[in-house]
Motif scaffolding. Sequence first.
Motif, PDB file in Angstrom:
ATOM      1  N   ALA A  98       0.826  -1.205   0.000  1.00 56.31           N
ATOM      2  CA  ALA A  98       0.000   0.000   0.000  1.00 56.31           C
ATOM      3  C   ALA A  98       0.861   1.257   0.000  1.00 56.31           C
ATOM      4  O   ALA A  98       0.587   2.217  -0.736  1.00 56.31           O
ATOM      5  CB  ALA A  98      -0.923  -0.001   1.221  1.00 56.31           C
ATOM      6  N   ALA A  99       1.920   1.259   0.802  1.00 59.36           N
ATOM      7  CA  ALA A  99       2.810   2.415   0.847  1.00 59.36           C
ATOM      8  C   ALA A  99       3.493   2.637  -0.499  1.00 59.36           C
ATOM      9  O   ALA A  99       3.683   3.781  -0.937  1.00 59.36           O
ATOM     10  CB  ALA A  99       3.859   2.235   1.946  1.00 59.36           C
ATOM     11  N   GLY A 100       3.854   1.545  -1.173  1.00 62.81           N
ATOM     12  CA  GLY A 100       4.456   1.669  -2.498  1.00 62.81           C
ATOM     13  C   GLY A 100       3.499   2.251  -3.510  1.00 62.81           C
ATOM     14  O   GLY A 100       3.886   3.064  -4.363  1.00 62.81           O
ATOM     15  N   ILE A 101       2.220   1.861  -3.417  1.00 62.37           N
ATOM     16  CA  ILE A 101       1.210   2.405  -4.322  1.00 62.37           C
ATOM     17  C   ILE A 101       1.067   3.904  -4.105  1.00 62.37           C
ATOM     18  O   ILE A 101       1.062   4.703  -5.058  1.00 62.37           O
ATOM     19  CB  ILE A 101      -0.137   1.691  -4.109  1.00 62.37           C
ATOM     20  CG1 ILE A 101      -0.050   0.241  -4.585  1.00 62.37           C
ATOM     21  CG2 ILE A 101      -1.266   2.426  -4.838  1.00 62.37           C
ATOM     22  CD1 ILE A 101      -1.248  -0.601  -4.178  1.00 62.37           C
ATOM     23  N   VAL A 102       0.974   4.316  -2.829  1.00 60.40           N
ATOM     24  CA  VAL A 102       0.822   5.734  -2.524  1.00 60.40           C
ATOM     25  C   VAL A 102       2.070   6.508  -2.938  1.00 60.40           C
ATOM     26  O   VAL A 102       1.986   7.635  -3.441  1.00 60.40           O
ATOM     27  CB  VAL A 102       0.534   5.925  -1.024  1.00 60.40           C
ATOM     28  CG1 VAL A 102       0.557   7.402  -0.643  1.00 60.40           C
ATOM     29  CG2 VAL A 102      -0.822   5.326  -0.676  1.00 60.40           C
ATOM     30  N   ARG A 103       3.229   5.902  -2.743  1.00 63.64           N
ATOM     31  CA  ARG A 103       4.477   6.551  -3.152  1.00 63.64           C
ATOM     32  C   ARG A 103       4.490   6.810  -4.654  1.00 63.64           C
ATOM     33  O   ARG A 103       4.932   7.873  -5.109  1.00 63.64           O
ATOM     34  CB  ARG A 103       5.640   5.653  -2.744  1.00 63.64           C
ATOM     35  CG  ARG A 103       7.015   6.099  -3.222  1.00 63.64           C
ATOM     36  CD  ARG A 103       8.018   5.052  -2.788  1.00 63.64           C
ATOM     37  NE  ARG A 103       9.265   5.125  -3.531  1.00 63.64           N
ATOM     38  CZ  ARG A 103      10.065   4.094  -3.751  1.00 63.64           C
ATOM     39  NH1 ARG A 103       9.735   2.899  -3.290  1.00 63.64           N
ATOM     40  NH2 ARG A 103      11.183   4.236  -4.431  1.00 63.64           N
ATOM     41  N   GLU A 104       4.001   5.854  -5.437  1.00 67.26           N
ATOM     42  CA  GLU A 104       3.953   6.051  -6.887  1.00 67.26           C
ATOM     43  C   GLU A 104       2.912   7.101  -7.269  1.00 67.26           C
ATOM     44  O   GLU A 104       3.172   7.960  -8.119  1.00 67.26           O
ATOM     45  CB  GLU A 104       3.636   4.725  -7.578  1.00 67.26           C
ATOM     46  CG  GLU A 104       4.770   3.718  -7.509  1.00 67.26           C
ATOM     47  CD  GLU A 104       4.429   2.428  -8.231  1.00 67.26           C
ATOM     48  OE1 GLU A 104       3.355   2.374  -8.867  1.00 67.26           O
ATOM     49  OE2 GLU A 104       5.227   1.474  -8.152  1.00 67.26           O
ATOM     50  N   LEU A 105       1.749   7.042  -6.630  1.00 62.09           N
ATOM     51  CA  LEU A 105       0.698   8.011  -6.951  1.00 62.09           C
ATOM     52  C   LEU A 105       1.100   9.425  -6.563  1.00 62.09           C
ATOM     53  O   LEU A 105       0.678  10.395  -7.197  1.00 62.09           O
ATOM     54  CB  LEU A 105      -0.602   7.624  -6.243  1.00 62.09           C
ATOM     55  CG  LEU A 105      -1.281   6.343  -6.719  1.00 62.09           C
ATOM     56  CD1 LEU A 105      -2.502   6.034  -5.862  1.00 62.09           C
ATOM     57  CD2 LEU A 105      -1.681   6.467  -8.190  1.00 62.09           C
ATOM     58  N   ALA A 106       1.919   9.543  -5.504  1.00 59.79           N
ATOM     59  CA  ALA A 106       2.316  10.864  -5.021  1.00 59.79           C
ATOM     60  C   ALA A 106       3.124  11.636  -6.052  1.00 59.79           C
ATOM     61  O   ALA A 106       3.152  12.869  -6.030  1.00 59.79           O
ATOM     62  CB  ALA A 106       3.119  10.729  -3.733  1.00 59.79           C
ATOM     63  N   VAL A 107       3.789  10.928  -6.953  1.00 55.99           N
ATOM     64  CA  VAL A 107       4.636  11.613  -7.924  1.00 55.99           C
ATOM     65  C   VAL A 107       4.060  11.586  -9.334  1.00 55.99           C
ATOM     66  O   VAL A 107       4.703  12.036 -10.285  1.00 55.99           O
ATOM     67  CB  VAL A 107       6.062  10.996  -7.934  1.00 55.99           C
ATOM     68  CG1 VAL A 107       6.714  11.141  -6.581  1.00 55.99           C
ATOM     69  CG2 VAL A 107       6.027   9.539  -8.344  1.00 55.99           C
ATOM     70  N   GLU A 108       2.854  11.032  -9.472  1.00 54.31           N
ATOM     71  CA  GLU A 108       2.260  10.996 -10.804  1.00 54.31           C
ATOM     72  C   GLU A 108       1.961  12.415 -11.272  1.00 54.31           C
ATOM     73  O   GLU A 108       1.382  13.212 -10.553  1.00 54.31           O
ATOM     74  CB  GLU A 108       0.959  10.175 -10.780  1.00 54.31           C
ATOM     75  CG  GLU A 108       1.176   8.673 -10.684  1.00 54.31           C
ATOM     76  CD  GLU A 108       1.950   8.109 -11.854  1.00 54.31           C
ATOM     77  OE1 GLU A 108       1.845   8.659 -12.961  1.00 54.31           O
ATOM     78  OE2 GLU A 108       2.682   7.134 -11.658  1.00 54.31           O
ATOM     79  N   ALA A 109       2.354  12.729 -12.491  1.00 52.39           N
ATOM     80  CA  ALA A 109       2.086  14.049 -13.066  1.00 52.39           C
ATOM     81  C   ALA A 109       0.984  13.898 -14.107  1.00 52.39           C
ATOM     82  O   ALA A 109       1.206  13.362 -15.194  1.00 52.39           O
ATOM     83  CB  ALA A 109       3.351  14.618 -13.704  1.00 52.39           C
ATOM     84  N   ASP A 110      -0.213  14.337 -13.745  1.00 51.29           N
ATOM     85  CA  ASP A 110      -1.331  14.217 -14.680  1.00 51.29           C
ATOM     86  C   ASP A 110      -1.235  15.230 -15.815  1.00 51.29           C
ATOM     87  O   ASP A 110      -1.832  15.060 -16.878  1.00 51.29           O
ATOM     88  CB  ASP A 110      -2.657  14.409 -13.949  1.00 51.29           C
ATOM     89  CG  ASP A 110      -2.900  13.300 -12.930  1.00 51.29           C
ATOM     90  OD1 ASP A 110      -3.535  13.579 -11.915  1.00 51.29           O
ATOM     91  OD2 ASP A 110      -2.427  12.174 -13.171  1.00 51.29           O
ATOM     92  N   SER A 111      -0.483  16.296 -15.557  1.00 50.30           N
ATOM     93  CA  SER A 111      -0.328  17.333 -16.582  1.00 50.30           C
ATOM     94  C   SER A 111       0.972  18.056 -16.306  1.00 50.30           C
ATOM     95  O   SER A 111       1.623  17.835 -15.288  1.00 50.30           O
ATOM     96  CB  SER A 111      -1.501  18.323 -16.550  1.00 50.30           C
ATOM     97  OG  SER A 111      -1.540  18.986 -15.299  1.00 50.30           O
ATOM     98  N   LEU A 112       1.364  18.944 -17.180  1.00 51.76           N
ATOM     99  CA  LEU A 112       2.543  19.760 -16.960  1.00 51.76           C
ATOM    100  C   LEU A 112       2.288  20.700 -15.797  1.00 51.76           C
ATOM    101  O   LEU A 112       1.142  21.057 -15.517  1.00 51.76           O
ATOM    102  CB  LEU A 112       2.856  20.593 -18.207  1.00 51.76           C
ATOM    103  CG  LEU A 112       3.320  19.820 -19.440  1.00 51.76           C
ATOM    104  CD1 LEU A 112       3.415  20.769 -20.615  1.00 51.76           C
ATOM    105  CD2 LEU A 112       4.648  19.152 -19.194  1.00 51.76           C
ATOM    106  N   PRO A 113       3.342  21.129 -15.102  1.00 47.01           N
ATOM    107  CA  PRO A 113       3.156  22.138 -14.073  1.00 47.01           C
ATOM    108  C   PRO A 113       2.446  23.360 -14.638  1.00 47.01           C
ATOM    109  O   PRO A 113       2.605  23.696 -15.808  1.00 47.01           O
ATOM    110  CB  PRO A 113       4.598  22.479 -13.646  1.00 47.01           C
ATOM    111  CG  PRO A 113       5.381  21.248 -13.981  1.00 47.01           C
ATOM    112  CD  PRO A 113       4.740  20.691 -15.222  1.00 47.01           C
ATOM    113  N   GLU A 114       1.676  24.042 -13.795  1.00 48.13           N
ATOM    114  CA  GLU A 114       0.849  25.151 -14.263  1.00 48.13           C
ATOM    115  C   GLU A 114       1.673  26.220 -14.967  1.00 48.13           C
ATOM    116  O   GLU A 114       1.285  26.736 -16.014  1.00 48.13           O
ATOM    117  CB  GLU A 114       0.100  25.767 -13.080  1.00 48.13           C
ATOM    118  CG  GLU A 114      -0.978  24.869 -12.513  1.00 48.13           C
ATOM    119  CD  GLU A 114      -1.730  25.554 -11.388  1.00 48.13           C
ATOM    120  OE1 GLU A 114      -1.541  26.774 -11.214  1.00 48.13           O
ATOM    121  OE2 GLU A 114      -2.510  24.883 -10.705  1.00 48.13           O
TER     122      GLU A 114
END
Length: 556
Positions: free
Chosen positions: A177-193
């Motif tokens: 579970a921690a690994g999943i959250v760690r991966e989701l924490a850095v997912e970039a859905d789009s370019l920085p604003e």
Amino acid sequence: MAGRRRKNAGAPSAGAPDEGAVGAVLPADLELQDLYGAFAAHGLDDEDLDDAAVLVPPVRLPAESELADQAKAVPMFGYALKLARWTAPHREVDEFGDLTGPDRAPAARLLGLAPEQGEAPEEAVVEAMRAWSLACDLDLIEIGTTAAGEHVAIPGPDLEPAERGDAETVLELWLTAAGIVRELAVEADSLPEEEAAEEAAERAGAVGEPEPESEDDDDEERLARVEEAREEAAELLDEALQVLYETTAFADPGTETVPLGVLAALLVVPEGEEPSEELLGDITDVMVALDPMLNDLAELGVLDYRPIDPELFDEEEGPEPLGGGVGDEPLDEEESARFGLVRLTPLGQYGIRQWLLEDGYDAPLVGELAQGDAAELLRGICEAANVLPEEELQVWVTDREPVDAARELLAASRGNDAYAPMRRMLSRLALGMIGRPAEPAVREVLDDPELGGAARAWLVDLGATDVPAPERGMALWTVIDTFAAQLLDTGGDAELLRELIADLPVTGNPASYFGELWRVDHPYTADVLEAVGELHLDRTVAKEARKAAFKARSKS
């Protein structure tokens, strides 16, 4: 985890950082011998030492049963277990494996996220759906199809052992579970604003410039930039987590709180430099980048985190750099806390250590070397670069029968190999931890040619008055052996060695003293004499020591 690329912070000349302090000095910033005693440094060149110095320091962890209890107490993890049990014997789901509309509000109520009566708030339903998704990802909930073609969810096979508190099952599930959250924490859905705005402005102002070859090319470029941003965020998070892990090496698990600004500075400011205006801006950027990622990890109990106070953000310009500017007065404790505080939990230590081990790092636990016999203990301490000798010795002697433990240590100390002087030094240290109950075993080796001299000195230090003086040969051999151990322990540090050399029992006739010393049959005789000749401040003594070292080399 990605290898660290953080800047080296300033390090003190010797010693370990204060356990209760938080500052810019971490275990990884100290010299190898300052951290661990250079037991594994003998014979390594500078390049080898540089590699060894980045080894991960050992940490203490609670028992796995205690860690498992902490994992089950993490709200999001507990929600996943509850929802998995709720599916029994089975529960209808949609074709995507999600809860159907009528079950979503009851799920939120089950988890205590919504009141028993009335409509469930939207945020409560969203939270319940996130917990459902986690339970499915962990296979606590399995999705299948009935003979009638209905999609149903049933409890997975790990649910029952997890509910019983089986530590191995719980920790494996939590780590996933921690690994999943760690991966989701850095997912970039789009370019920085900011980058997206710049891109839009460039396109709007690009009159007469050629159009992209195709929309596919444009999308490909955008995806590449998103992936690059994601990789950079992942690397930054990994670096931050490893630095946090290192700060726990000399503290009890879960007690070290680090201001987010300090953590960011350790990742940004080069060794020996004061943060300039530009670096303060970089520190702020890193803080802002880490803030949401650390917040996500806090949800799974990896760390405790107080986020950056939203009021610090200016709508147009963003947060002021930490401290406001170069030369400003330092912030008080409460004001500094508004910039974020992070503390790695024991669960977080456990998780990061597992990730480090998976990536091939040597990430030991305090006490690992103390599980075998005395020979294994002493050999392990001598050969390991990242070890806390006193901690390992203390763990080993605890709960052992004193006389038997002392005999075992003394027996393991004998030998004339390269590490033998250090083994004898470590044994003396361990005997000191045992104290007076070790006396009978020590008296048994008074006439041992390798152990007798040190045994006599140990008994005298203990207060014994009936200890016979050693023969001259034994006394001289003990001088060489003791100094050889210190020579190895200090890693050749000239300042420390000069202090030791000053205590050598050189008489008013150094030629006579060294005339005896070079004849001592010890593997390190020449090394010790050469060190004395190089570092002794008395030129006459140094000269005689060098002459004696030459004779010892010729003799061997």
